[in-house]
Design an enzyme around this catalytic site. Structure first.
Site, mmCIF file in Angstrom:
data_model
loop_
_atom_site.group_PDB
_atom_site.id
_atom_site.type_symbol
_atom_site.label_atom_id
_atom_site.label_comp_id
_atom_site.label_asym_id
_atom_site.label_seq_id
_atom_site.Cartn_x
_atom_site.Cartn_y
_atom_site.Cartn_z
ATOM 1 N N ASN A 111 0.842 -1.193 0.000
ATOM 2 C CA ASN A 111 0.000 0.000 0.000
ATOM 3 C C ASN A 111 0.878 1.244 0.000
ATOM 4 O OD1 ASN A 111 -2.422 1.581 0.304
ATOM 5 N ND2 ASN A 111 -1.931 1.830 2.468
ATOM 6 N N HIS A 136 0.922 5.108 1.217
ATOM 7 C CA HIS A 136 0.216 5.975 2.165
ATOM 8 C C HIS A 136 0.912 7.345 2.223
ATOM 9 C CE1 HIS A 136 -2.394 6.863 5.565
ATOM 10 N NE2 HIS A 136 -1.342 7.461 6.102
ATOM 11 N N SER A 183 4.842 6.627 2.415
ATOM 12 C CA SER A 183 5.357 5.306 2.785
ATOM 13 C C SER A 183 4.774 4.248 1.878
ATOM 14 C CB SER A 183 4.939 4.942 4.217
ATOM 15 O OG SER A 183 5.285 5.943 5.142
ATOM 16 N N ASP A 197 -2.969 0.314 7.818
ATOM 17 C CA ASP A 197 -1.687 1.036 7.724
ATOM 18 C C ASP A 197 -0.670 0.587 8.782
ATOM 19 O OD1 ASP A 197 -2.829 2.579 5.666
ATOM 20 O OD2 ASP A 197 -3.565 4.078 7.077
HETATM 21 C C1 GRF Z 1 -2.126 9.031 -2.962
HETATM 22 O O1 GRF Z 1 -1.954 10.246 -2.300
HETATM 23 C C2 GRF Z 1 -1.791 7.883 -2.049
HETATM 24 O O2 GRF Z 1 -0.818 8.169 -1.120
HETATM 25 C C3 GRF Z 1 -3.095 7.633 -1.352
HETATM 26 O O3 GRF Z 1 -4.077 7.919 -2.315
HETATM 27 C C4 GRF Z 1 -3.571 8.820 -3.299
HETATM 28 C C5 GRF Z 1 -3.758 8.198 -4.647
HETATM 29 O O4 GRF Z 1 -3.582 9.054 -5.698
HETATM 30 N N1 GRF Z 1 -3.141 6.301 -0.816
HETATM 31 P P1 GRF Z 1 -3.841 8.558 -7.188
HETATM 32 O O5 GRF Z 1 -5.258 8.005 -7.260
HETATM 33 O O6 GRF Z 1 -2.825 7.509 -7.515
HETATM 34 O O7 GRF Z 1 -3.691 9.770 -8.046
#
Ligand code: GRF
Length: 185
Positions: free
Chosen positions: A99, A101, A133, A142
């Site tokens: 994932n 984050h 991360s 998370d």
């Molecule tokens: C990112 O900020 C990621 O960290 C979070 O969701 C957002 C996804 O952005 N988990 P995108 O849909 O890839 O543009």
């Protein structure tokens, strides 16, 4: 390395993965894209001719359908995926789900910590640095082992939007770096 990408939003990270595969900067095959809602990111899969599926997270049998829809693969990438992954899937794909984050975990993670809320909390806590991360997905939210992080400064006059932009600028490179490392395992 065969991968599946799960999305809920704009899919800019999905787009970065598709571009890296097409330009041979990442040796991987994108088997499928699954979204848990109708979202803009699905268009990236359509344009690239990658099989995609929208599985509404509000369906009563969402968990079972998701498990059924996931093909056998080496890695599942949660790239802006907002639903909690059912325990049965976490167990079936042990150390095969990562994932992304938008904070320096373990700080500012957990249930309800996504999108703008993360950056609001970072600013409210007067943190001097934030970042993003990539971590293994376990049964918690998370809480899985961190694989890699990228840091950015938090500026004195930051707004959640400005901080989000700075963090997002680091996300694609971090995710691709992790994917490249994992593909070479
Ligand atoms: C990112 O900020 C990621 O960290 C979070 O969701 C957002 C996804 O952005 N988990 P995108 O849909 O890839 O543009």
């Amino acid at each position: 390395m065969n991968i599946v990408v799960l999305i809920s939003g704009t899919g800019s990270n999905l787009k970065a993965i598709i571009d890296a595969i097409q330009s041979h900067q990442l040796q991987a095959t994108l088997l499928a894209v699954i979204a848990d809602r109708d979202c803009a990111g699905l268009a990236h899969a359509h344009h690239a001719g990658i099989p995609s599926l929208m599985l509404d997270r509000k369906l009563p049998d969402f968990a079972a359908r998701l498990e059924q829809a996931l093909p056998d693969c080496d890695l599942i990438v949660l790239a802006g995926w907002l639903s909690v992954i059912p325990t049965s899937i976490v167990q079936k794909f042990h150390k095969k789900i990562i994932n992304l984050h938008p904070s320096l975990l373990p700080k500012f993670g957990g249930m309800g910590m996504y999108g703008r809320r993360v950056h609001e909390a970072v600013i409210a806590a007067a943190e001097r640095e934030s970042g993003c991360s990539v971590h293994w997905v376990d049964e918690g939210v998370d809480t899985g082992e961190v694989i890699a992080q990228a840091k950015v400064p938090v500026l004195a006059d930051d707004t959640p939007e400005a901080l989000a932009k700075r963090v997002q600028a680091e996300e694609h490179a971090l995710l691709l770096r992790c994917l490249r490392d994992l593909s070479e395992r």
